[in-house]
Write a protein that holds these residues in place. Sequence first.
Motif, PDB file in Angstrom:
ATOM      1  N   GLY A  95      98.754  44.728  35.933  1.00 44.74           N
ATOM      2  CA  GLY A  95      98.536  46.062  36.498  1.00 44.74           C
ATOM      3  C   GLY A  95      97.890  47.005  35.516  1.00 44.74           C
ATOM      4  N   TYR A  96      98.264  46.901  34.251  1.00 45.94           N
ATOM      5  CA  TYR A  96      97.641  47.721  33.207  1.00 45.94           C
ATOM      6  C   TYR A  96      96.143  47.466  33.142  1.00 45.94           C
ATOM      7  N   GLY A  97      95.744  46.197  33.235  1.00 44.76           N
ATOM      8  CA  GLY A  97      94.321  45.864  33.200  1.00 44.76           C
ATOM      9  C   GLY A  97      93.571  46.429  34.390  1.00 44.76           C
ATOM     10  N   ILE A  98      94.186  46.375  35.564  1.00 41.09           N
ATOM     11  CA  ILE A  98      93.549  46.932  36.764  1.00 41.09           C
ATOM     12  C   ILE A  98      93.392  48.446  36.636  1.00 41.09           C
ATOM     13  N   LEU A  99      94.426  49.111  36.129  1.00 35.83           N
ATOM     14  CA  LEU A  99      94.345  50.560  35.929  1.00 35.83           C
ATOM     15  C   LEU A  99      93.254  50.915  34.919  1.00 35.83           C
ATOM     16  N   TRP A 100      93.086  50.070  33.910  1.00 36.84           N
ATOM     17  CA  TRP A 100      92.039  50.313  32.912  1.00 36.84           C
ATOM     18  C   TRP A 100      90.662  50.308  33.575  1.00 36.84           C
ATOM     19  N   LEU A 101      90.427  49.347  34.460  1.00 40.64           N
ATOM     20  CA  LEU A 101      89.136  49.274  35.145  1.00 40.64           C
ATOM     21  C   LEU A 101      88.935  50.486  36.051  1.00 40.64           C
ATOM     22  N   LEU A 102      89.994  50.946  36.695  1.00 43.77           N
ATOM     23  CA  LEU A 102      89.888  52.151  37.525  1.00 43.77           C
ATOM     24  C   LEU A 102      89.592  53.373  36.661  1.00 43.77           C
ATOM     25  N   LYS A 103      90.238  53.434  35.515  1.00 49.85           N
ATOM     26  CA  LYS A 103      89.975  54.541  34.596  1.00 49.85           C
ATOM     27  C   LYS A 103      88.516  54.547  34.160  1.00 49.85           C
ATOM     28  N   ASP A 104      88.007  53.384  33.834  1.00 51.82           N
ATOM     29  CA  ASP A 104      86.607  53.299  33.401  1.00 51.82           C
ATOM     30  C   ASP A 104      85.661  53.713  34.517  1.00 51.82           C
ATOM     31  N   ARG A 105      86.076  53.502  35.751  1.00 49.18           N
ATOM     32  CA  ARG A 105      85.234  53.887  36.888  1.00 49.18           C
ATOM     33  C   ARG A 105      85.246  55.394  37.122  1.00 49.18           C
ATOM     34  N   PHE A 106      86.407  56.019  36.999  1.00 47.27           N
ATOM     35  CA  PHE A 106      86.539  57.426  37.361  1.00 47.27           C
ATOM     36  C   PHE A 106      86.435  58.383  36.171  1.00 47.27           C
ATOM     37  N   TYR A 107      86.956  57.990  35.016  1.00 46.24           N
ATOM     38  CA  TYR A 107      86.817  58.861  33.838  1.00 46.24           C
ATOM     39  C   TYR A 107      86.693  57.992  32.579  1.00 46.24           C
ATOM     40  N   PRO A 108      85.502  57.427  32.381  1.00 42.55           N
ATOM     41  CA  PRO A 108      85.264  56.524  31.258  1.00 42.55           C
ATOM     42  C   PRO A 108      85.337  57.229  29.909  1.00 42.55           C
ATOM     43  N   ASP A 109      85.689  56.462  28.898  1.00 45.42           N
ATOM     44  CA  ASP A 109      85.753  56.961  27.525  1.00 45.42           C
ATOM     45  C   ASP A 109      84.394  56.743  26.866  1.00 45.42           C
ATOM     46  N   LYS A 110      83.811  57.807  26.366  1.00 46.04           N
ATOM     47  CA  LYS A 110      82.451  57.712  25.833  1.00 46.04           C
ATOM     48  C   LYS A 110      82.351  56.822  24.601  1.00 46.04           C
ATOM     49  N   GLN A 111      83.474  56.633  23.868  1.00 49.91           N
ATOM     50  CA  GLN A 111      83.399  55.797  22.667  1.00 49.91           C
ATOM     51  C   GLN A 111      83.143  54.333  23.005  1.00 49.91           C
ATOM     52  N   TRP A 112      83.455  53.937  24.250  1.00 53.09           N
ATOM     53  CA  TRP A 112      83.219  52.553  24.650  1.00 53.09           C
ATOM     54  C   TRP A 112      81.835  52.353  25.269  1.00 53.09           C
ATOM     55  N   GLU A 113      81.034  53.409  25.301  1.00 53.69           N
ATOM     56  CA  GLU A 113      79.680  53.313  25.838  1.00 53.69           C
ATOM     57  C   GLU A 113      78.678  52.860  24.778  1.00 53.69           C
ATOM     58  N   GLN A 114      79.148  52.670  23.567  1.00 53.94           N
ATOM     59  CA  GLN A 114      78.277  52.297  22.449  1.00 53.94           C
ATOM     60  C   GLN A 114      77.625  50.933  22.673  1.00 53.94           C
ATOM     61  N   GLU A 115      76.321  50.853  22.434  1.00 51.62           N
ATOM     62  CA  GLU A 115      75.592  49.594  22.524  1.00 51.62           C
ATOM     63  C   GLU A 115      75.858  48.764  21.274  1.00 51.62           C
ATOM     64  N   VAL A 116      76.179  47.491  21.472  1.00 44.70           N
ATOM     65  CA  VAL A 116      76.476  46.604  20.351  1.00 44.70           C
ATOM     66  C   VAL A 116      75.772  45.267  20.552  1.00 44.70           C
ATOM     67  N   PRO A 117      75.534  44.517  19.470  1.00 46.01           N
ATOM     68  CA  PRO A 117      74.966  43.172  19.608  1.00 46.01           C
ATOM     69  C   PRO A 117      75.922  42.269  20.388  1.00 46.01           C
ATOM     70  N   LEU A 118      75.375  41.232  20.995  1.00 44.27           N
ATOM     71  CA  LEU A 118      76.180  40.293  21.767  1.00 44.27           C
ATOM     72  C   LEU A 118      77.285  39.686  20.911  1.00 44.27           C
ATOM     73  N   ALA A 119      76.971  39.378  19.655  1.00 41.53           N
ATOM     74  CA  ALA A 119      77.962  38.773  18.763  1.00 41.53           C
ATOM     75  C   ALA A 119      79.152  39.705  18.555  1.00 41.53           C
ATOM     76  N   THR A 120      78.874  40.991  18.456  1.00 45.25           N
ATOM     77  CA  THR A 120      79.955  41.964  18.300  1.00 45.25           C
ATOM     78  C   THR A 120      80.819  42.025  19.543  1.00 45.25           C
ATOM     79  N   GLY A 121      80.172  41.953  20.700  1.00 48.88           N
ATOM     80  CA  GLY A 121      80.917  41.948  21.954  1.00 48.88           C
ATOM     81  C   GLY A 121      81.822  40.736  22.065  1.00 48.88           C
ATOM     82  N   ILE A 122      81.311  39.565  21.690  1.00 50.08           N
ATOM     83  CA  ILE A 122      82.112  38.336  21.742  1.00 50.08           C
ATOM     84  C   ILE A 122      83.285  38.431  20.774  1.00 50.08           C
ATOM     85  N   PHE A 123      83.006  38.939  19.575  1.00 47.93           N
ATOM     86  CA  PHE A 123      84.067  39.096  18.571  1.00 47.93           C
ATOM     87  C   PHE A 123      85.151  40.046  19.073  1.00 47.93           C
ATOM     88  N   THR A 124      84.729  41.148  19.684  1.00 51.37           N
ATOM     89  CA  THR A 124      85.685  42.118  20.230  1.00 51.37           C
ATOM     90  C   THR A 124      86.570  41.469  21.281  1.00 51.37           C
TER      91      THR A 124
END
Length: 215
Positions: free
Chosen positions: A41-70
Motif C-alpha cells: 500500500g505504501y508503494g501504491i500511495l507513492w505512485l499516487l503522490k508522484d501523480r498529484f504532487y511530485p517531488d522536484k528532487q526526483w525529476e533530475q535526469e540521470v544516466p541509465l547506470a545511475t538509475g539501475i544502481f538506485t
Amino acid sequence: MKIKHAINLHKGLTFIVVLSLMAAYNNFTLAAFIYLALHGGYGILWLLKDRFYPDKQWEQEVPLATGIFTFLVIGLYWIAPFILVSSSLQPSPIVISSAALINLLGIFLHYGSDAQKYYTLKYKTGLITEGFFARSRNPNYLGEILIYLSFAMLTQHWIPFLILGGFVVGIFVPNMLKKDKSLSRYPEFEAYKARSGLLLPKLFPTAQPILQGNE
C-alpha cells in the motif's frame, strides 16, 4: 531517464514482489497479508503522490547506470518481506498492532508534509514554518523512517533495522543537512532553526512561529 523512474518502478513492484514471495513460499498467513497491505500500500500511495504532487528532487535526469544502481540500492528494502515470508514468522498481536500504528503515523507525516510543501511552494516561495513543519524541519523524512521501521518490526530481524539505519545515515541525514544549508539563505532561517528540530519535533520551542511559506 529521471531518477524518479527507478524509484517509482521499485515502489510499484513492491506489491507484486511481496505477493510473489507469498506464492513462492506458500505463505498466506495473516502476518504476510498485513505486510503486503502495509508495504504494498505504501508503494501504491507513492505512485499516487508522484501523480498529484511530485517531488522536484526526483525529476533530475540521470544516466541509465545511475538509475539501475538506485533501483538496486532501494531494492534492499525487499529483504524485509523476504525474511518475513520465507521464515513463516508470526509476529505477536502487540507487535502487529504497534507496527500498524507506527506505519499510520509515518504515512500521515510523510504524505501530509509532502502535500503541504508542494502546494505551498506552488503559490508562494520561501520558508514553510507552519503545519507539519512547525516543529520539525523534515517531517517527511521522519514519516518515511517510521514507515520502514514498521516493516522492520514485523520481521523481528536485525537486518532490516540495519538497512534502515544505513539509509538514515548515508542518505537521509546528508539530504537534511544539505537542505538546511540551502534554506540558510533566508534571513529568518536561524530563528526557525532554533525552534524546530532537524528530524524529531522540538516540543518546547523558545519562540513563536513566523512566516508561512520550503524547498
